[in-house]
Design an enzyme around this catalytic site. Structure first.
Site, PDB file in Angstrom:
ATOM      1  N   CYS A   1      38.153  -2.780 -45.772  1.00 56.29           N
ATOM      2  CA  CYS A   1      37.880  -4.358 -45.829  1.00 56.29           C
ATOM      3  C   CYS A   1      37.026  -4.309 -47.186  1.00 56.29           C
ATOM      4  O   CYS A   1      37.382  -5.398 -47.917  1.00 56.29           O
ATOM      5  CB  CYS A   1      36.693  -4.395 -44.900  1.00 56.29           C
TER       6      CYS A   1
ATOM      7  N   CYS B   1      33.742  -1.187 -42.399  1.00 57.28           N
ATOM      8  CA  CYS B   1      35.128  -1.192 -42.650  1.00 57.28           C
ATOM      9  C   CYS B   1      35.232  -0.821 -44.157  1.00 57.28           C
ATOM     10  O   CYS B   1      35.326  -1.454 -44.909  1.00 57.28           O
ATOM     11  CB  CYS B   1      35.931  -2.143 -42.095  1.00 57.28           C
TER      12      CYS B   1
END
Length: 314
Positions: free
Chosen positions: A69, A66
């Site tokens: 993230c 991700c």
């Protein structure tokens, strides 16, 4: 292992009392390893749920694949250090802890949950910019007195000091880090206007997604661009000499606005509106509205002069 509320033995739920104030928790003096913790099945109950009985816990669910993230986690870690133990940052890798992620109902990451007294208190999904996370946290926790200025605040300070190049550099970095936060692109366009680079500013605004091109902030930057193009040159204004007719008043006010001397320009437009409302199809009033757009609805000058304009009208 079920994730349960340590007070009731029931599954983790939203709070029953919306008036609970998470900011009542006291910041500790422990080292960072005690308030930034990787959690998994072995310590989730202790760190997140039982720990939240002592103070707020911010649960950051993330994954290695991700990209958002990777942008968000350093921001959360920075804030955890800054708050110095006022909350615990618990980091959950959902790839390695799919059982917990399923029980929490996590469908996408990043996912950030605020846990207080064993309960889910608030949450957000996606990688928010630092300023928005600070605003979100401030609803529940008292901000540290010595909080570092955010990048946005530093950029604004640079603009106020006349250092448009520094502001541009800050916003260029923010645009790279948060490409889908389009307000940063609009702010970058504003810094480019302040730096005298109208062409790049307009191109940036034109390339925004359609739903972002006509926001109040974007309209404001476009208004500043238009004022710069429409205003007479300084030489033209000087050539007006002692003229005080409506045309001369309007040209002087327009030049003042284009130069960023907003209060003087607004005064000139108000004066013209009082003495010759019909001049050029009510252009003074229309220009006042465009200046309000350029400044933004909450700017002190917008608030004050909008009130004056309405008083004059009604």
């Amino acid at each position: 292992m079920p994730i349960i509320d340590p007070r009731t033995g029931e599954p983790l739920t939203s709070p029953q009392d919306g008036n609970t104030n998470a900011s009542q928790a006291n910041a500790g003096t422990q080292d960072a390893s005690q308030y930034i913790v990787d959690v998994d099945i072995s310590n989730f109950q202790q760190v997140v749920l039982e720990g939240s009985m002592q103070g707020p816990v911010l649960l950051d669910s993330w994954a290695s694949w991700c990209e958002p993230c990777k942008n968000l986690m350093p921001v959360l870690e920075k804030l955890a250090h800054e708050y110095g133990g006022a909350f615990t940052l618990a980091k959950l890798n959902i790839e390695d802890n799919q059982e917990i992620a399923t029980q929490l109902g996590i469908r996408s990451v990043p996912d950030v949950k605020l846990i207080v007294q064993g309960q889910l208190y608030d949450q957000f999904q996606g990688a928010l910019p630092e300023s928005q996370i600070r605003e979100w946290l401030s609803q529940y926790l008292k901000a540290p007195e010595a909080a570092e200025a955010t990048p946005e605040e530093k950029a604004q300070q640079a603009l106020e000091a006349g250092d448009a190049a520094t502001a541009r550099g800050i916003y260029e970095t923010l645009v790279k880090e948060w490409p889908e936060h389009y307000d940063y692109q609009i702010e970058l366009a504003g810094a480019l206007v302040a730096e005298g680079n109208a062409a790049d500013a307009r191109a940036l605004l034109d390339n925004l997604p359609p739903e972002h091109r006509d926001t109040p902030k974007a309209r404001g930057v476009r208004a500043r661009l238009d004022f710069g193009e429409e205003a007479p040159s300084a030489e033209e204004v000087a050539a007006l000499g002692e003229r005080d007719d409506s045309e001369a008043q309007f040209k002087r006010a327009l030049r003042q606005v284009a130069d960023g001397h907003y209060e003087a320009g607004l005064d000139g437009l108000m004066a013209l509106m009082k003495t010759d409302r019909a001049y050029d199809d009510d252009v003074a009033r229309k220009t006042l509205l465009r200046v309000f757009d350029a400044l933004g609805a909450d700017h002190p000058l917008t608030v004050a002069y909008r009130r004056k304009m309405f008083a004059l009208l009604y």
